[in-house]
Enzyme design. Structure first.
Site, short mmCIF file in Angstrom:
data_model
loop_
_atom_site.label_atom_id
_atom_site.label_comp_id
_atom_site.label_asym_id
_atom_site.label_seq_id
_atom_site.Cartn_x
_atom_site.Cartn_y
_atom_site.Cartn_z
N ASP A 124 17.47 -22.72 -49.54
CA ASP A 124 16.89 -24.05 -49.41
C ASP A 124 15.76 -24.04 -48.38
OD1 ASP A 124 18.72 -24.96 -51.22
OD2 ASP A 124 19.94 -26.07 -49.77
N ASP A 239 17.18 -9.82 -34.83
CA ASP A 239 15.79 -10.17 -34.54
C ASP A 239 15.79 -11.54 -33.86
OD1 ASP A 239 13.06 -10.07 -34.37
OD2 ASP A 239 12.68 -10.07 -36.52
N ASP A 257 15.41 -14.94 -40.74
CA ASP A 257 15.11 -13.51 -40.59
C ASP A 257 16.30 -12.71 -40.06
OD1 ASP A 257 12.67 -14.14 -41.54
OD2 ASP A 257 11.53 -13.58 -39.77
N GLU A 259 17.09 -9.66 -41.17
CA GLU A 259 16.87 -8.31 -41.70
C GLU A 259 17.51 -7.22 -40.85
OE1 GLU A 259 12.54 -8.76 -43.88
OE2 GLU A 259 12.66 -8.66 -41.71
#
Length: 372
Positions: A124, A239, A257, A259
């Site tokens: 979203d 991060d 983020d 990752e």
């Protein structure tokens, strides 16, 4: 300034996304899709596509905004050697379900790459603003830099609170054990550093080795943080920084983020947040600008974190150095990508790509620098 991340033909995206959405939306509806934009001021790795999907169902029109996180194509010089979007998707889902941390609702994942050429997932869209990475928010002329000191501190404290709540999640090793799939090492920190070494070798294979990072990896081994390594691992954002958070009224409304999410010592997230600001501050002061020297200081961040968690934080120096090594790997890949897209010329030595070179040199005693 914009950093190019992809050579994808945006003109083909709406039709491809509309066709795929018809297979996952309830009722088998076929939407029309408008691609609004990508996100150019933040992030350096995954491609981000903002889109609006509109469809008719039972005589009513529904319109929804989504964000697609897309694995970069190999030809576009990806930052990481491997992108586990499935890990990101699952961590975001679990953190949203198990905490009050404002993580966007993840919707669907396309793991095959058949639709856009590489895998992606849809979440979203959340309205908010973010302190920019390009140019760094420390340069000025943005909402965070220009806010009052009290509002700046509200942003800082609320973001530290996100990390604190994340680290208080119980049974992190059990719940998030899938994050360690394929990683070698007898502790969470050892597995993380081994992952970083393999990432560095991947980066060096394209543009050559960094003499500074080679020395830094040796320094990390010689100064291994045994106490932090032996502590119970927590879930790490990975991060953890202001630029990966959307804010509204100076409060986080979306934590983004994931990752580099993993499990490991809490000090890594704390040091990463502080050091990320130091990198931007160093870039800013090196150009003769004042920056934001009183933001995200170790004293303030650690005090807030300890107050919220009741947990004493260990020495952060090793974790600053490790953060600097990770930033070096990032700069190697983003620099190689800038060369690939013709944005810069390759410097004479790989270390010339490091915007934080002086900081790392000071941390490991390899040269002079300013770690303000």
């Amino acid at each position: 300034m914009r950093l190019q991340r992809t050579s994808r033909d945006a003109a083909t995206l709406p039709a491809r996304l509309a066709s795929w959405l018809s297979t996952v939306l309830p009722g088998g509806v076929t939407p029309t899709v408008e691609v609004d934009s990508g996100i150019d001021s933040n992030g350096m790795s995954s491609e981000t596509i903002v889109l609006t999907a509109t469809w008719e169902s039972d005589g009513e029109t529904t319109s929804r905004r989504y964000v697609a996180r897309v694995t970069p194509a190999d030809d576009d010089v990806p930052v990481f050697p491997q992108y586990r979007l499935d890990h990101q998707f699952e961590v975001m889902r679990l953190v949203r379900d198990m905490t009050d941390i404002p993580v966007p609702q993840v919707r669907w994942m396309e793991p095959t790459g058949d639709v856009l050429g590489t895998p992606f997932f849809l979440m979203d869209h959340v309205d908010g603003i973010v302190p920019p990475d390009v140019m760094p928010y420390t340069f000025g002329d943005n909402w965070f830099h220009d806010a009052s000191v009290s509002d700046q501190r509200a942003v800082q404290d609320a973001t530290v609170a996100v990390i604190a709540e994340l680290h208080l999640m119980p049974n992190a090793v059990t719940t998030f054990g899938f994050l360690d799939e394929g990683n070698d090492g007898d502790t969470a920190l050892r597995r993380n550093v081994n992952w970083c070494r393999s990432w560095y070798e991947f980066a060096a294979g394209a543009i050559g080795r960094s003499a500074l990072l080679d020395r830094a990896f040796d320094w990390l081994e010689d100064h291994w943080p045994a106490d932090a390594d032996a502590a119970e691992p927590v879930l790490l954002w990975g991060d953890a920084r202001l630029g990966n958070t959307l804010y509204r009224d100076f409060r986080p409304v979306a934590v983004l983020d994931w990752e580099m999410t993993t499990v490991g010592p809490r000090e890594l997230d704390i040091a990463w947040m502080i050091f990320a600001h130091r990198v931007f501050q160093h870039i800013t002061t090196s150009l003769g600008l004042p920056g934001m020297p009183d933001t995200l200081t170790e004293r303030d961040v650690v005090a807030t974190y300890t107050e919220l968690t009741g947990v004493a934080v260990g020495d952060l120096d090793w974790f600053y150095a490790y953060s600097a090594v990770i930033w070096g790997c990032v700069f190697m890949r983003t620099g190689a990508r800038q060369v690939h897209f013709g944005e810069i010329e390759m410097p004479d030595e790989v270390d010339g790509l490091f915007h934080h070179r002086a900081l790392l040199e000071q941390l490991i005693g390899a040269g002079e620098g300013d770690a303000q």
